[in-house]
Design a protein around this motif. Structure first.
Motif, PDB file in Angstrom:
ATOM      1  N   ARG A   1       0.829  -1.209   0.000  1.00  0.00           N
ATOM      2  CA  ARG A   1       0.000   0.000   0.000  1.00  0.00           C
ATOM      3  C   ARG A   1       0.860   1.255   0.000  1.00  0.00           C
ATOM      4  N   ARG A   2       1.955   1.229   0.765  1.00  0.00           N
ATOM      5  CA  ARG A   2       2.813   2.410   0.795  1.00  0.00           C
ATOM      6  C   ARG A   2       3.470   2.642  -0.553  1.00  0.00           C
ATOM      7  N   LEU A   3       3.904   1.570  -1.204  1.00  0.00           N
ATOM      8  CA  LEU A   3       4.515   1.730  -2.519  1.00  0.00           C
ATOM      9  C   LEU A   3       3.514   2.253  -3.547  1.00  0.00           C
ATOM     10  N   ILE A   4       2.297   1.712  -3.518  1.00  0.00           N
ATOM     11  CA  ILE A   4       1.272   2.177  -4.461  1.00  0.00           C
ATOM     12  C   ILE A   4       0.916   3.631  -4.196  1.00  0.00           C
ATOM     13  N   ASN A   5       0.722   3.976  -2.913  1.00  0.00           N
ATOM     14  CA  ASN A   5       0.357   5.361  -2.583  1.00  0.00           C
ATOM     15  C   ASN A   5       1.459   6.342  -2.960  1.00  0.00           C
ATOM     16  N   SER A   6       2.701   5.967  -2.711  1.00  0.00           N
ATOM     17  CA  SER A   6       3.800   6.881  -3.051  1.00  0.00           C
ATOM     18  C   SER A   6       3.913   7.061  -4.558  1.00  0.00           C
ATOM     19  N   THR A   7       3.758   5.970  -5.307  1.00  0.00           N
ATOM     20  CA  THR A   7       3.826   6.077  -6.770  1.00  0.00           C
ATOM     21  C   THR A   7       2.692   6.928  -7.305  1.00  0.00           C
ATOM     22  N   LEU A   8       1.482   6.710  -6.801  1.00  0.00           N
ATOM     23  CA  LEU A   8       0.337   7.519  -7.245  1.00  0.00           C
ATOM     24  C   LEU A   8       0.514   8.975  -6.880  1.00  0.00           C
ATOM     25  N   ALA A   9       1.053   9.242  -5.712  1.00  0.00           N
ATOM     26  CA  ALA A   9       1.260  10.637  -5.308  1.00  0.00           C
ATOM     27  C   ALA A   9       2.212  11.335  -6.276  1.00  0.00           C
ATOM     28  N   VAL A  10       3.286  10.662  -6.628  1.00  0.00           N
ATOM     29  CA  VAL A  10       4.240  11.247  -7.576  1.00  0.00           C
ATOM     30  C   VAL A  10       3.580  11.494  -8.923  1.00  0.00           C
ATOM     31  N   VAL A  11       2.819  10.505  -9.411  1.00  0.00           N
ATOM     32  CA  VAL A  11       2.173  10.650 -10.723  1.00  0.00           C
ATOM     33  C   VAL A  11       1.150  11.782 -10.694  1.00  0.00           C
TER      34      VAL A  11
ATOM     35  N   VAL B   1      -1.175   3.190 -11.721  1.00  0.00           N
ATOM     36  CA  VAL B   1      -1.674   2.236 -10.721  1.00  0.00           C
ATOM     37  C   VAL B   1      -1.200   0.823 -11.047  1.00  0.00           C
ATOM     38  N   LEU B   2      -1.348   0.446 -12.330  1.00  0.00           N
ATOM     39  CA  LEU B   2      -0.909  -0.893 -12.722  1.00  0.00           C
ATOM     40  C   LEU B   2       0.593  -1.072 -12.510  1.00  0.00           C
ATOM     41  N   LEU B   3       1.349  -0.048 -12.906  1.00  0.00           N
ATOM     42  CA  LEU B   3       2.797  -0.125 -12.716  1.00  0.00           C
ATOM     43  C   LEU B   3       3.161  -0.166 -11.244  1.00  0.00           C
ATOM     44  N   ALA B   4       2.452   0.619 -10.434  1.00  0.00           N
ATOM     45  CA  ALA B   4       2.737   0.643  -8.997  1.00  0.00           C
ATOM     46  C   ALA B   4       2.423  -0.703  -8.355  1.00  0.00           C
TER      47      ALA B   4
ATOM     48  N   ARG C   1       2.389  -3.634  -9.905  1.00  0.00           N
ATOM     49  CA  ARG C   1       3.394  -4.592 -10.372  1.00  0.00           C
ATOM     50  C   ARG C   1       4.711  -4.399  -9.635  1.00  0.00           C
ATOM     51  N   GLN C   2       5.126  -3.146  -9.498  1.00  0.00           N
ATOM     52  CA  GLN C   2       6.393  -2.869  -8.820  1.00  0.00           C
ATOM     53  C   GLN C   2       6.305  -3.232  -7.342  1.00  0.00           C
ATOM     54  N   ALA C   3       5.134  -2.955  -6.742  1.00  0.00           N
ATOM     55  CA  ALA C   3       4.964  -3.290  -5.323  1.00  0.00           C
ATOM     56  C   ALA C   3       5.037  -4.797  -5.123  1.00  0.00           C
ATOM     57  N   ASN C   4       4.372  -5.547  -6.027  1.00  0.00           N
ATOM     58  CA  ASN C   4       4.444  -7.007  -5.926  1.00  0.00           C
ATOM     59  C   ASN C   4       5.868  -7.502  -6.153  1.00  0.00           C
ATOM     60  N   ARG C   5       6.567  -6.888  -7.103  1.00  0.00           N
ATOM     61  CA  ARG C   5       7.937  -7.310  -7.392  1.00  0.00           C
ATOM     62  C   ARG C   5       8.857  -7.093  -6.204  1.00  0.00           C
ATOM     63  N   LEU C   6       8.612  -6.020  -5.446  1.00  0.00           N
ATOM     64  CA  LEU C   6       9.468  -5.731  -4.301  1.00  0.00           C
ATOM     65  C   LEU C   6       8.964  -6.386  -3.029  1.00  0.00           C
ATOM     66  N   ALA C   7       7.642  -6.462  -2.860  1.00  0.00           N
ATOM     67  CA  ALA C   7       7.097  -6.992  -1.614  1.00  0.00           C
ATOM     68  C   ALA C   7       7.180  -8.517  -1.560  1.00  0.00           C
ATOM     69  N   SER C   8       6.945  -9.185  -2.693  1.00  0.00           N
ATOM     70  CA  SER C   8       6.993 -10.656  -2.695  1.00  0.00           C
ATOM     71  C   SER C   8       8.377 -11.185  -2.298  1.00  0.00           C
ATOM     72  N   PRO C   9       9.475 -10.653  -2.873  1.00  0.00           N
ATOM     73  CA  PRO C   9      10.785 -11.115  -2.405  1.00  0.00           C
ATOM     74  C   PRO C   9      11.023 -10.854  -0.927  1.00  0.00           C
ATOM     75  N   LEU C  10      10.550  -9.721  -0.438  1.00  0.00           N
ATOM     76  CA  LEU C  10      10.734  -9.443   0.988  1.00  0.00           C
ATOM     77  C   LEU C  10       9.950 -10.441   1.837  1.00  0.00           C
ATOM     78  N   THR C  11       8.757 -10.811   1.351  1.00  0.00           N
ATOM     79  CA  THR C  11       7.989 -11.828   2.066  1.00  0.00           C
ATOM     80  C   THR C  11       8.732 -13.158   2.064  1.00  0.00           C
ATOM     81  N   ASP C  12       9.292 -13.519   0.892  1.00  0.00           N
ATOM     82  CA  ASP C  12      10.075 -14.758   0.815  1.00  0.00           C
ATOM     83  C   ASP C  12      11.284 -14.721   1.743  1.00  0.00           C
TER      84      ASP C  12
END
Length: 428
Positions: free
Chosen positions: A3-13, A141-144, A146-157
Motif C-alpha cells: 500500500r505504501r509503494l502504491i500510494n507513493s507512486t500515485l502521489a508522484v504521478v 496504478v498498474l505499474l505501482a 506490479r512494482q509493489a508485488n515485485r518488491l514486496a513478494s521477495p521481501l515476504t520470501d
C-alpha cells in the motif's frame, strides 16, 4: 508495504499530472484563443480585399456575392462610403472575437465570431487532456501494483526464509529475484543457512561421538569399581584404584579430544610415544570384559616400536576396534603389531563370522552397522586416525582384520628395544 509503494507512486504521478496538466491547459487555452483571433483577422483581410477589388472594378457588392467569403458561424459587416452597411450572417450575442480591416477608399470590414466557439474548443481540449491524465493514472496504478508485488513478494520470501532459519530448518533456498539489493540479502541468508547447517551437523556429530566414545571408558571404569567392591584385599584395591584413576585420566582425554575435534578436526597434538604401552593399557582395560564373556584378548608381533600420534586418540581407536570385536566378533581377539616400510601397524582380528559381504568398505560410513548398534564407532575411529596423520583400514572381511597405520619412529643406534613379553594363556 504494498500500500505504501502504491500510494507513493500515485502521489508522484498525480503531482506530475497536476503540474504539467495545468500548464498544458493554460498553454492550450491561449493557443486556441490566439488561433481564433488570427482566423477572424485573416478573414477580415480577405474580405476587404474582395470588396476593394469589386469596388475598383465597378462591380456590385451585395450579400449574395460576399456570402461565400464568410464562415457560416461568423458575422460580417461591410461599410461602403455613401451606401448602407451590408450585413452577412447573424450578429453574435455576448462576448465576441472581432476583426476589423479598413480599405484605401474608406471601406470598413468587421468580422465577428462568438467566443463560445473558443470555449467549446477549449472544452474538447480539456477532455482530451483529462482522458490522457486518466490513462496515465491507470497506467501508474498498474505499474505501482506490479512494482509493489515485485518488491514486496521477495521481501515476504526473505522473511519466510529468516523465520525458517530461526525454527531450525537451515536448508538454503538459492532463490534470486533480479534485484541486486534483494539478491545480496538472499546470498547472506543462504550463507547463514549453510553455516547454521554445518554448526548443527557438528553439534549432532559431537553428541553422537561423545555418547559413543564415553561409553567405553565409563564401562571399563565401572568394571574396575565393581572389582574394588568385590575384593577385600588391600593390595588389589590399590591396584584397581590406580587403574581406575588411569581410566579417569583417559576419560578426561576423550572429552578434551572430542571438544577439540568439534572445533577443528585437523587440530592434533601428535608426539612420539611407545606403542606397547598403549596396547598394554587397552588389553588390561578390556580383559575383565572379555573374561566375563568367556573370551580372551592377546597381543603378539613386534615390540618396542615408537609411533607418531596422539596416545589418547590411538587408545580410542584401539578401544573402538576391541569393543567392535567384543560385540560383533567371536573367539579370541588378537592385537598384532608389525612394521611395513616406515609405518607401524596394529592389526586387530578375531575368530568371528567377519564383516557381511554387503557392507564391505561401507563399514566406515556413519550409521552403517551389521547389527543393532549406533554405527558410528568405526567412523569415529577412522576420523581420529586421520586427524593424527594415520589411517584405519579393513584388510580382510572374513575373518575380520582391521589395521591402524601410524608413522614409525626409528630408535637411535645402540638403543635396544625392551624384551618381548611372553604371550598370555588363552582364556575360554
Amino acid at each position: 508495504m504494498r500500500r505504501r509503494l502504491i500510494n507513493s507512486t500515485l502521489a508522484v504521478v498525480l503531482v506530475v499530472i497536476a503540474v504539467f496538466g495545468v500548464s498544458l491547459v493554460i498553454v492550450e487555452t491561449r493557443t486556441i484563443s490566439n488561433s481564433a483571433q488570427e482566423s477572424v483577422d485573416s478573414e477580415a483581410v480577405r474580405l476587404i480585399s474582395v470588396v476593394e477589388s469589386r469596388v475598383l472594378g465597378e462591380e456590385s457588392v451585395n450579400p449574395s456575392v460576399l456570402g461565400d467569403q464568410i464562415h457560416p458561424r461568423r458575422y460580417a459587416r461591410i461599410e461602403l462610403p455613401g451606401r448602407a452597411p451590408i450585413e452577412i450572417g447573424e450578429r453574435p450575442q455576448g462576448s465576441v472575437i472581432t476583426g476589423v480591416e479598413r480599405g484605401d477608399s474608406g471601406e470598413v470590414v468587421t468580422v465577428m465570431e462568438s467566443r463560445s466557439t473558443v470555449t467549446d474548443e477549449v472544452g474538447r481540449t480539456l477532455m482530451i487532456i483529462g482522458a490522457v491524465a486518466l490513462l496515465a493514472v491507470i497506467a501508474a496504478v498498474l505499474l505501482a501494483v506490479r512494482q509493489a508485488n515485485r518488491l514486496a513478494s521477495p521481501l515476504t520470501d526473505l522473511a519466510e526464509t529468516a523465520e525458517r532459519l530461526g525454527s531450525g530448518d537451515p536448508r538454503p533456498r538459492h532463490k534470486r529475484y533480479g534485484v541486486p539489493e534483494l539478491d545480496r540479502v538472499a546470498d547472506v541468508l543462504d550463507s547463514s543457512a549453510e553455516r547454521i547447517g554445518r554448526m548443527l551437523t557438528a553439534e549432532r556429530r559431537l553428541a553422537a561421538d561423545a555418547s559413543h566414545q564415553l561409553r567405553t571408558p565409563l564401562t571399563a571404569l565401572s568394571m574396575r569399581l565393581e572389582e574394588i567392591t568385590l575384593t577385600e584385599d588391600l593390595d588389589t584395591v590399590k591396584e584397581e584404584a590406580t587403574i581406575a584413576l588411569t581410566q579417569v585420566e583417559r576419560l578426561t582425554d576423550v572429552v578434551q579430544r572430542l571438544l577439540t575435534n568439534s572445533r577443528d578436526p585437523r587440530t592434533g597434538s601428535a608426539v612420539a610415544f611407545d606403542l606397547d604401552e598403549v596396547v598394554k593399557q587397552q588389553i588390561e582395560e578390556w580383559r575383565p570384559a572379555y573374561r566375563s564373556a568367556g573370551r580372551a584378548i592377546v597381543h603378539s608381533g613386534k615390540h618396542g616400536m615408537r609411533a607418531v600420534g596422539t596416545p589418547g586418540a590411538v587408545a580410542q581407536v584401539l578401544a573402538a576396534l576391541i569393543e567392535n570385536s567384543l560385540m560383533h566378533g567371536g573367539g579370541t581377539v588378537a592385537l598384532r603389531t608389525r612394521v611395513t616400510g616406515n609405518q607401524a601397524v596394529i592389526e586387530v582380528t578375531d575368530e568371528g563370522p567377519g564383516v557381511p559381504a554387503d557392507l564391505g568398505a561401507r563399514i566406515f560410513e556413519r550409521s552403517i552397522s551389521g547389527r543393532n548398534s549406533t554405527g558410528i564407532g568405526l567412523a569415529v575411529a577412522r576420523d581420529l586416525a586421520e586427524a593424527d596423520g594415520g589411517r584405519l583400514e579393513m584388510l580382510q572381511q572374513q575373518p575380520p582384520v582391521f589395521a591402524l597405520f601410524l608413522s614409525r619412529v626409528t630408535r637411535p643406534k645402540g638403543e635396544e628395544p625392551p624384551p618381548e613379553p611372553q604371550p598370555e594363556p588363552t582364556v575360554r
